[in-house]
Design an enzyme around this catalytic site. Structure first.
Site, PDB file in Angstrom:
ATOM      1  N   HIS A  26       0.887  -1.161   0.000  1.00 39.57           N
ATOM      2  CA  HIS A  26       0.000   0.000   0.000  1.00 39.57           C
ATOM      3  C   HIS A  26       0.930   1.217   0.000  1.00 39.57           C
ATOM      4  CE1 HIS A  26      -2.727  -3.004   2.012  1.00 39.57           C
ATOM      5  NE2 HIS A  26      -3.488  -2.550   1.038  1.00 39.57           N
ATOM      6  N   ASP A  80       2.344   1.630   3.299  1.00 39.44           N
ATOM      7  CA  ASP A  80       3.306   0.608   3.753  1.00 39.44           C
ATOM      8  C   ASP A  80       4.710   1.093   3.396  1.00 39.44           C
ATOM      9  OD1 ASP A  80       1.465  -1.421   4.600  1.00 39.44           O
ATOM     10  OD2 ASP A  80       1.204  -2.048   2.511  1.00 39.44           O
TER      11      ASP A  80
HETATM   12  C1  3MF Z   1      -9.205  -6.811   1.108  1.00 39.80           C
HETATM   13  C2  3MF Z   1      -8.025  -7.038   0.254  1.00 39.80           C
HETATM   14  C3  3MF Z   1      -6.969  -5.986   0.359  1.00 39.80           C
HETATM   15  C4  3MF Z   1      -6.248  -5.721  -0.946  1.00 39.80           C
HETATM   16  C5  3MF Z   1      -5.063  -4.827  -0.732  1.00 39.80           C
HETATM   17  C6  3MF Z   1      -4.261  -4.569  -1.977  1.00 39.80           C
HETATM   18  C7  3MF Z   1      -5.934  -5.615   2.465  1.00 39.80           C
HETATM   19  O1  3MF Z   1     -10.094  -7.838   1.079  1.00 39.80           O
HETATM   20  O2  3MF Z   1      -7.932  -8.026  -0.415  1.00 39.80           O
HETATM   21  O3  3MF Z   1      -6.054  -6.418   1.346  1.00 39.80           O
HETATM   22  O4  3MF Z   1      -5.842  -6.896  -1.540  1.00 39.80           O
HETATM   23  O5  3MF Z   1      -5.500  -3.635  -0.205  1.00 39.80           O
HETATM   24  O6  3MF Z   1      -4.994  -3.956  -2.921  1.00 39.80           O
END
Ligand code: 3MF
Ligand code: MG
Length: 350
Positions: free
Chosen positions: A55, A58
């Site tokens: 992200h 992150d």
């Molecule tokens: C939520 C997800 C997310 C996305 C992530 C990357 C936190 O169900 O799957 O995980 O995969 O934000 O885009």
């Protein structure tokens, strides 16, 4: 047998730092200590992974409160550490759903100030991706939907989504956007629930060539769909730019279980579809989006990643060793009962 050191049959794997986590759930606090980023980074190669999913925050903490220059400086340091490990950044995703301005969704919020913030934040995310040498932005449209249908103008909401996508495409002429559909959670209903919706939205954008999809197993299952068919649809369009393999035990909260652990047959079909379409050769990575069980002790709280990867590679072996002549005979004879038994025997190890 496939191991971290063994053949990966041309596939490369990725996961995100959030996949090594403290085990909190909506009903209880954390149960494992936080693993700092530097330590997580060292685990990637050890576990057999090549790519990092990020992200924006992150990579650069508190991205909203920093100047563009500061953000790029911090991203550059992260990029250097990643390359130092022989890794690459696969995707960067704007994390709009944890900010107060994204409470009502970012792109589709009723408040124009929130919508503006969401687009600006997404541009910062693209800037970070650029510094990290990554051209793929993932949009998981977490709060872009409603708890109450009357709360938003749904038709207008899709125009807002397009405004955001077009603004991102314009901000950088090289980036690609992969939409990660999910039908619900955290919202009651999300606006882009399936890959069909995602790709249709992409076609309505100003540069359809640069909009594709990322399919997560659990999300497809939550939509009541077969993940391998969802993947096949995107593959047929040349639009499957990443996957989030995991698993899901029926229609409940998003579980992110180890790949293949709940639905082995469906996992085999996902692997089969990827293998037959030459997914590895497209250069796309096999992303995992898996959670460790809350019961898992800290020292073994990365097993879900290694295990998912192992199950994937074992299924590649199964796909490759399935007798194609037998398959063809059953298909030609329209004996699908016979075909099914042959598949089941093969999976059971006969
Ligand atoms: C939520 C997800 C997310 C996305 C992530 C990357 C936190 O169900 O799957 O995980 O995969 O934000 O885009
Ligand atoms: Mg995901």
């Amino acid at each position: 047998m496939a191991s971290a050191a063994g053949s990966t049959y041309g596939y490369r794997f990725s996961f995100g730092p959030w996949n090594i986590h403290e085990g909190a759930d909506p009903f209880g606090p954390t149960v494992r200590p936080t693993v700092e980023w530097g330590k997580k980074l060292k685990l990637y190669k050890k576990l057999g992974f090549d790519g990092v999913q990020f992200h924006d925050d992150d990579a650069v903490r508190e991205v909203d409160s920093k100047s563009g220059k500061q953000v790029e400086k911090e991203a550059a340091e992260v990029g250097k550490a990643i390359r130092g490990e022989g890794l690459e950044v696969e995707i960067v995703a704007p994390r709009l759903w944890e900010d107060a301005r994204g409470i009502d969704g970012g792109y589709t919020a009723n408040d124009p100030k929130s919508r503006k913030w969401a687009i600006e934040r997404s541009k910062r995310c693209i800037d970070i991706a650029n510094v990290l040498g990554c051209d793929l932005i993932v949009l998981w449209l977490a709060r872009e939907g409603t708890y109450v249908r009357e709360a938003k103008d749904a038709a207008r909401a899709h125009e807002y989504l397009l405004d955001a996508i077009n603004a991102m495409l314009k901000h950088d002429r090289k980036i690609r956007i992969a939409i990660e559909p999910k039908p619900n959670e955290p919202m009651d209903h999300a606006y882009v629930p399936t890959i069909g919706h995602a790709l249709a939205l992409g076609m309505m954008s100003n540069d359809p060539k640069r909009v594709g999809g990322l399919i997560e197993t659990a999300h497809a299952l939550l939509a009541g769909l077969d993940p391998s068919d969802e993947m096949a649809f995107a593959l047929a369009a040349g639009k499957l730019w990443s996957v989030h393999l995991n698993d899901q035990n029926g229609l409940k909260y998003d579980q992110d279980k180890a790949f293949g652990s709940a639905n082995l047959r469906q996992a085999w079909n996902q692997v089969r579809v990827l293998e037959r379409a030459g997914y590895a050769k497209t250069g796309a990575m096999v992303g995992l989006d898996v959670k460790a069980m809350r019961t898992q002790k800290a020292e073994v709280a990365t097993r879900h990643l290694a295990n998912s990867r192992r199950i994937f590679l074992r299924l590649i072996e199964k796909v490759r060793s399935f007798d194609k002549k037998v398959e063809k005979q059953f298909v030609d004879a329209r004996d699908y009962e016979g075909l099914e038994l042959a598949v089941m025997e093969h999976l059971m190890g006969k």
